[in-house]
Design a protein around this motif. Structure first.
Motif, PDB file in Angstrom:
ATOM      1  N   ALA A 159     -65.497-110.292 112.811  1.00 58.06           N
ATOM      2  CA  ALA A 159     -66.770-110.931 112.516  1.00 58.06           C
ATOM      3  C   ALA A 159     -67.777-109.945 111.947  1.00 58.06           C
ATOM      4  N   ALA A 160     -67.955-108.857 112.621  1.00 54.86           N
ATOM      5  CA  ALA A 160     -68.896-107.884 112.111  1.00 54.86           C
ATOM      6  C   ALA A 160     -68.115-106.830 111.368  1.00 54.86           C
ATOM      7  N   PRO A 161     -68.499-106.543 110.135  1.00 50.50           N
ATOM      8  CA  PRO A 161     -67.753-105.537 109.391  1.00 50.50           C
ATOM      9  C   PRO A 161     -68.047-104.156 109.961  1.00 50.50           C
ATOM     10  N   VAL A 162     -67.613-103.932 111.131  1.00 56.17           N
ATOM     11  CA  VAL A 162     -67.848-102.744 111.954  1.00 56.17           C
ATOM     12  C   VAL A 162     -68.432-101.565 111.164  1.00 56.17           C
ATOM     13  N   ALA A 163     -68.811-100.579 111.825  1.00 55.89           N
ATOM     14  CA  ALA A 163     -69.311 -99.325 111.272  1.00 55.89           C
ATOM     15  C   ALA A 163     -69.475 -99.244 109.750  1.00 55.89           C
ATOM     16  N   LEU A 164     -68.454 -99.667 109.032  1.00 57.40           N
ATOM     17  CA  LEU A 164     -68.469 -99.421 107.598  1.00 57.40           C
ATOM     18  C   LEU A 164     -69.624-100.063 106.862  1.00 57.40           C
ATOM     19  N   THR A 165     -69.976-101.280 107.219  1.00 61.47           N
ATOM     20  CA  THR A 165     -71.012-101.938 106.440  1.00 61.47           C
ATOM     21  C   THR A 165     -72.170-102.405 107.295  1.00 61.47           C
ATOM     22  N   ALA A 166     -72.238-101.915 108.513  1.00 58.12           N
ATOM     23  CA  ALA A 166     -73.297-102.423 109.375  1.00 58.12           C
ATOM     24  C   ALA A 166     -74.644-101.803 109.044  1.00 58.12           C
ATOM     25  N   GLY A 194     -68.358-114.880 106.889  1.00 61.91           N
ATOM     26  CA  GLY A 194     -67.810-114.041 107.951  1.00 61.91           C
ATOM     27  C   GLY A 194     -68.830-113.072 108.524  1.00 61.91           C
ATOM     28  N   VAL A 195     -70.097-113.450 108.467  1.00 65.26           N
ATOM     29  CA  VAL A 195     -71.149-112.568 108.979  1.00 65.26           C
ATOM     30  C   VAL A 195     -71.492-112.965 110.413  1.00 65.26           C
ATOM     31  N   ASP A 196     -71.554-111.978 111.295  1.00 65.44           N
ATOM     32  CA  ASP A 196     -71.986-112.217 112.675  1.00 65.44           C
ATOM     33  C   ASP A 196     -73.509-112.236 112.685  1.00 65.44           C
ATOM     34  N   LEU A 197     -74.068-113.411 112.935  1.00 62.84           N
ATOM     35  CA  LEU A 197     -75.532-113.548 112.869  1.00 62.84           C
ATOM     36  C   LEU A 197     -76.245-112.582 113.809  1.00 62.84           C
ATOM     37  N   TYR A 198     -75.589-112.276 114.920  1.00 59.86           N
ATOM     38  CA  TYR A 198     -76.243-111.402 115.890  1.00 59.86           C
ATOM     39  C   TYR A 198     -76.416-109.982 115.346  1.00 59.86           C
TER      40      TYR A 198
END
Lengths: 506, 470
Positions: A159-166, A194-198
């Protein structure tokens, strides 16, 4: 009935891929019987059954990614229950939201990613491919139809594009027990992308997340491209007001999508001959993700040099025999290069930095953790030698040996893979006259070493046979310029050319 | 095993044609799926349309008209003796149902949805057996279970001919003495209807207040009117037994003062509804059902059996038609490959009592329970021009917002047209509106809708028609 959730596997691992099921629905299991094989970023682990009973449901197919806290198996009790096991699991699954008992409540409150199996490089590409999937739903073969038909159950893309694009990596995520303020259409857009709104910082009143906030987040990989062009501005504004930079004001509007970039589905290769397919699994997938991120995000420039390591190699050979029984005694050229590199990083700190495009800041690291690329049967792994500046050549050699063998047998800890500030990749042992490495983002540079070979060299008007080590420094041109790289490499060549200089100056 | 069983194959089959099922079928068809809709009734629309929301609103509207006419004398208007012909009222109710069920049939057939009458039962994760219809067996790629719920019967009087909401809405007779068991929304709505039609209505509720779950400051207005219109309001009182005696019912009641009994001509039981998840053959699938019979689903409405979805009353939560409708559309969208989920923040709830009560989002009690730091604006209808002009000032609007962000978290309304006003509240919550958004939006004057704007002003400390806090 007992719902067994994927327990916390420790070391910050929050998901894994199902490799193999050891049980089927209807099967009786005893406590500690193997249930399922899960491959994480680190290794494959067998998950044992926490209690005895009959398996009434298994969740997730082979190849599917399951998250910690997700229900893996439902077990119908045979009377006696191992309550201690349940408690342990419940406690360790704390990272998943568990607001209320029962599948309904817990799954409802978990933000689900869509099965956006399309690359998320641009919004249009993702939505185009999902449309294609829908309209072709009837004609695709059974397997494909299955995956089309299960869009939401399989968060194949995290869901969250971890570290790389946060963009908000250092901003605490919103409280998952409370809804994120965002209009229904915005929520749908987030799900589609696929974006985690949080994870998105809302720019609207009361922290309301707008459609633009979501799009900007989704284009995270493309956004820095435009941030680069105004890098100075962004940095300046970031300095003025950190809040402003965090709330994504540092992004100019527009220009963040990549024109003409559209990832089309591949043709059916079997039209031209027999093929065999294999799913792209954990490490391979991780490598792919990181490499694409680096190549899309970072303007790479390569600077090449040859170091004359004749004398260094003589020293190495001379001492190697004597040291062979000691840890690190196998002594290659690599630890010497590491020693010299640390000196160069201290002299040219921009190569030991990271650019945070979202905050418009350069982060200079005051530590020297050097990643060393290791070739393993499961693919490339880059364990990190901590505090390389505090270690002798022999200690560096020993640490590299230890990490490399741990990488090969899969026993590396997650923390041993994190925190690198610079990477060295050495293919010299295998061969090659030179190569162009890809930066291990978000580091600034990577040093590639090819095979040291004896070559004729003109020195003082004579031709001598010298041992030359071809080296390539690939660096992030957003941060460093060609002149910086040339000076870095001059210094490196200078240090490697004479072991006494290494002794004196590093 | 029946030889020569006709098995039909279909992409999506929806079981149950209520307000969850038929919209799900329609949406799935519009998204390109081949759809079958199965219901055991001859008419489409389910409980809501045939024996729930719709007929009750026909009766409520008609009886409200009577009440308004009776109160019209205060405007100097008199109609003389009001007579009620329950046969014609019942016929009107029937005509409304017929017109709507016919409409749904048309909407389905024009979309080539195959409507099958029969009782469906799973025989596996991809197949249903259908009894009593032209189709005996259906193989599906996806199924949506929308079988709804049914009234809970009084456990102590299972064999007696007591009314549930279904019988009450058929308007067979106007009993002289009617006991309503249950002070929830169904019991109260029907209680008010029969009180106006001429019954002597008594209401018995086990819990200490009417409309449990609704904030007490809203319930207060309904309670006041119920006390005026009903013969007796028995709170914290249990029905311990019912006995049929000479065409009437002797009901044993028990409260903290002890036991007593009373006689009624009819007893209407409205103590809740239970999910229709039994006899569905769910044991032949991987669908999971909780201890109370509710089918467990994730936020995409998918059950533990990936081919099977469930929506509406049968999955629990608010047992409301509009929740089922939204869930149905989500399930259909997900089946068609869209990224959808039931992620709603506000399910508006509406009670058609006199006065009406409606709310959306967080209640004040929930905010207190979750220890949220909220600011609350209350606006009484006594301060609203339109309410005064209508002579209906019993009511208020309450707006609950997060103190820091001022995001609107919940709205409670009691008063005329509360059921209509709550739609704005739901939109505000879904959109993530702040108090200022509501306060700065022009609301037409003079309307009851201004009360929402006024309540936002109160919460902001800037009321025009009440005095600011000192």
């Amino acid at each position: 009935m007992y719902d067994f959730k994927l327990p916390d596997l420790g070391e910050g691992i929050h998901e894994g891929e199902i490799l193999e099921w050891h049980v089927t629905v209807g099967q009786s299991v005893a406590e500690d019987d193997p249930l399922v094989e899960i491959e994480t970023d680190k290794a494959a682990v067998t998950i044992p059954s926490p209690r005895a009973g009959v398996v009434v449901a298994t969740n997730g197919d082979v190849g599917e990614v399951v998250k910690v806290g997700q229900v893996l198996v439902s077990i119908e009790d045979n009377g006696a229950s191992a309550s201690s096991g349940a408690v342990a699991v419940a406690a360790s699954a704390s990272s998943a939201s568990e607001t209320a008992p029962g599948v309904t409540a817990s799954t409802r409150s978990t933000p689900t990613a869509p099965a956006a199996s399309a690359p998320r490089s641009s919004a249009s590409a993702a939505s185009a491919s999902s449309t294609a999937a829908t309209s072709s739903g009837k004609s695709v073969p059974a397997k494909g139809a299955g995956s089309v038909a299960q869009p939401a159950s399989a968060p194949r893309v995290s869901a969250a594009p971890v570290a790389l694009t946060a963009p908000v990596a250092s901003v605490p995520l919103a409280d998952r027990n409370r809804p994120v303020p965002a209009a229904p259409a915005t929520r749908r857009l987030a799900r589609e992308l696929g974006v985690d709104l949080y994870a998105v910082v809302g720019s609207g009143p009361g922290g309301r997340v707008t459609a633009e906030d979501v799009e900007r987040y989704a284009q995270g990989s493309a956004a820095p491209a435009s941030a680069t062009s105004t890098g100075g501005d962004a940095a300046a504004r970031g300095a003025e007001s950190a809040d402003e930079a965090v709330s994504a004001e540092a992004f100019p509007e527009g220009g963040s999508a990549i024109p003409f970039l559209e990832v089309e589905p591949l043709p059916d290769f079997s039209r031209w001959g027999p093929v065999e397919t294999e799913p792209v699994r954990s490490i391979r997938r991780k490598i792919a993700k990181r490499m694409v991120t680096s190549m899309v995000l970072v303007p790479h420039v390569c600077h090449m040099e040859e170091a004359d390591v004749t004398e260094l190699d003589e020293l190495r050979r001379a001492e190697k025999g004597r040291l062979s029984s000691k840890p690190g005694g196998k002594l290659s050229l690599l630890p010497f290069v590491m020693r010299a590199v640390v000196r160069c990083l201290k002299d040219f700190p921009m190569f030991n930095a990271s650019l945070d495009p979202f905050r418009g800041e350069l982060v200079y690291k005051k530590y020297y953790h050097v990643g060393v690329a290791a070739d393993t049967p499961r693919g490339l792994i880059v364990p990190v030698v901590r505090d390389a500046d505090h270690r002798t050549v022999l200690e560096l050699s020993a640490e590299v040996e230890r990490l490399a063998s741990a990488a090969r047998d899969g026993s590396l800890g997650v923390e041993e893979l994190q925190g690198g500030s610079f990477t060295i990749t050495n293919v010299g042992a295998i061969g090659g006259t030179g190569m162009v490495p890809t930066i291990n983002y978000p580091e600034v540079a990577i040093l590639g070493l090819a095979r040291a070979q004896q070559k004729p060299v003109v020195r003082n008007g004579r031709i001598d046979v010298r041992l030359l080590l071809p080296m390539t420094l690939a660096f992030d041109h957003r941060i460093a310029d060609g002149a910086n790289a040339a000076r870095f490499m001059n210094q490196l060549v200078y240090l490697l050319a004479d072991p006494r200089r290494l002794l004196l100056e590093s | 095993m029946v030889m020569g069983t006709l098995t039909q194959e279909v992409e999506v089959v929806v079981v149950g044609a209520g307000p969850g099922g038929y919209p799900a079928a329609i949406r799935a068809a519009d998204l390109g799926k081949e759809v079958m809709l199965i219901d055991e009734r001859a008419e489409l629309g389910g409980v809501c349309l045939i024996e729930g929301c719709i007929p009750s609103k026909a009766l409520i509207h008609a009886t409200e008209l009577v009440e308004h006419a009776r109160e019209a004398s205060k405007f100097g208007i008199s109609f003389g003796e009001i007579t009620i012909d329950i046969k014609r009222l019942s016929a009107f109710r029937r005509s409304v149902i017929d017109s709507l069920t016919g409409g749904i049939s048309m909407l389905c057939t024009k979309r080539n949805i195959e409507v099958v009458k029969g009782r469906a039962r799973f025989v596996g994760s991809n197949q249903l057996a259908v009894e009593g219809g032209d189709v005996a067996s259906v193989k599906f790629k996806h199924c949506i279970i929308a079988t709804g719920s049914r009234p809970i019967v009084l456990p102590t009087a299972k064999d007696l001919d007591l009314w549930s909401s279904t019988e009450a809405l058929e308007l067979r007779e106007v009993p002289k003495r009617l006991l309503v068991v249950g002070g929830g929304y169904i019991g109260l709505e029907l209680g008010f209807v029969y009180a106006t039609l001429g019954s002597e209505v008594s209401v018995v509720e086990m819990l200490p207040s009417l409309l449990t779950g609704v904030d007490s400051d809203l319930v207060r207005f309904v309670h006041k009117n119920a006390k005026r219109r009903f013969k007796e309001l028995m709170l914290s009182t249990k029905v311990t037994g019912v006995r049929a005696v000479d065409g009437a019912y002797e009901v044993a009641l028990e409260d903290k003062n002890g036991k007593r009994s009373a006689t009624f001509d009819r007893v209407l039981v409205a103590i809740g509804r239970r999910p229709n998840s039994e006899n569905l053959g769910l044991e032949t699938t991987n669908v999971k059902v909780d201890g109370r019979g509710f089918i467990q689903v994730d936020e995409t409405q998918r059950t533990a059996d990936p081919r099977i979805f469930a929506i509406g009353d049968v999955v629990g939560g608010y047992m409301l038609a509009h929740k089922a409708t939204r869930e149905g559309k989500v399930a259909a969208g997900v089946i068609a490959g869209h990224a959808e989920a039931f992620d709603n923040r506000a399910i508006p709830a509406v009670v058609f009592t006199a006065p009406e009560v409606a709310w959306a989002g967080l209640t004040e009690a929930q905010a207190a329970e979750e220890k949220l730091d909220v600011t609350i604006g209350r606006f009484p209808l006594t301060a609203l021009g339109r309410a005064k002009a209508m002579g209906q000032t019993d009511g208020m609007v309450k707006m609950i917002a997060d103190r820091e962000s001022q995001l609107i978290l919940g709205v409670g309304i009691v008063g005329p047209h509360a059921s209509e006003l709550v739609a704005e509240a739901a939109l505000a919550i879904e959109m993530g509106a702040t108090l200022v958004d509501l306060e700065a939006t022009i609301h037409p004057h003079p309307t009851i809708s201004e009360s929402l704007m006024e309540a936002a002003e109160v919460a902001l400390g800037l009321p025009v028609h009440t005095l600011p806090p000192r």
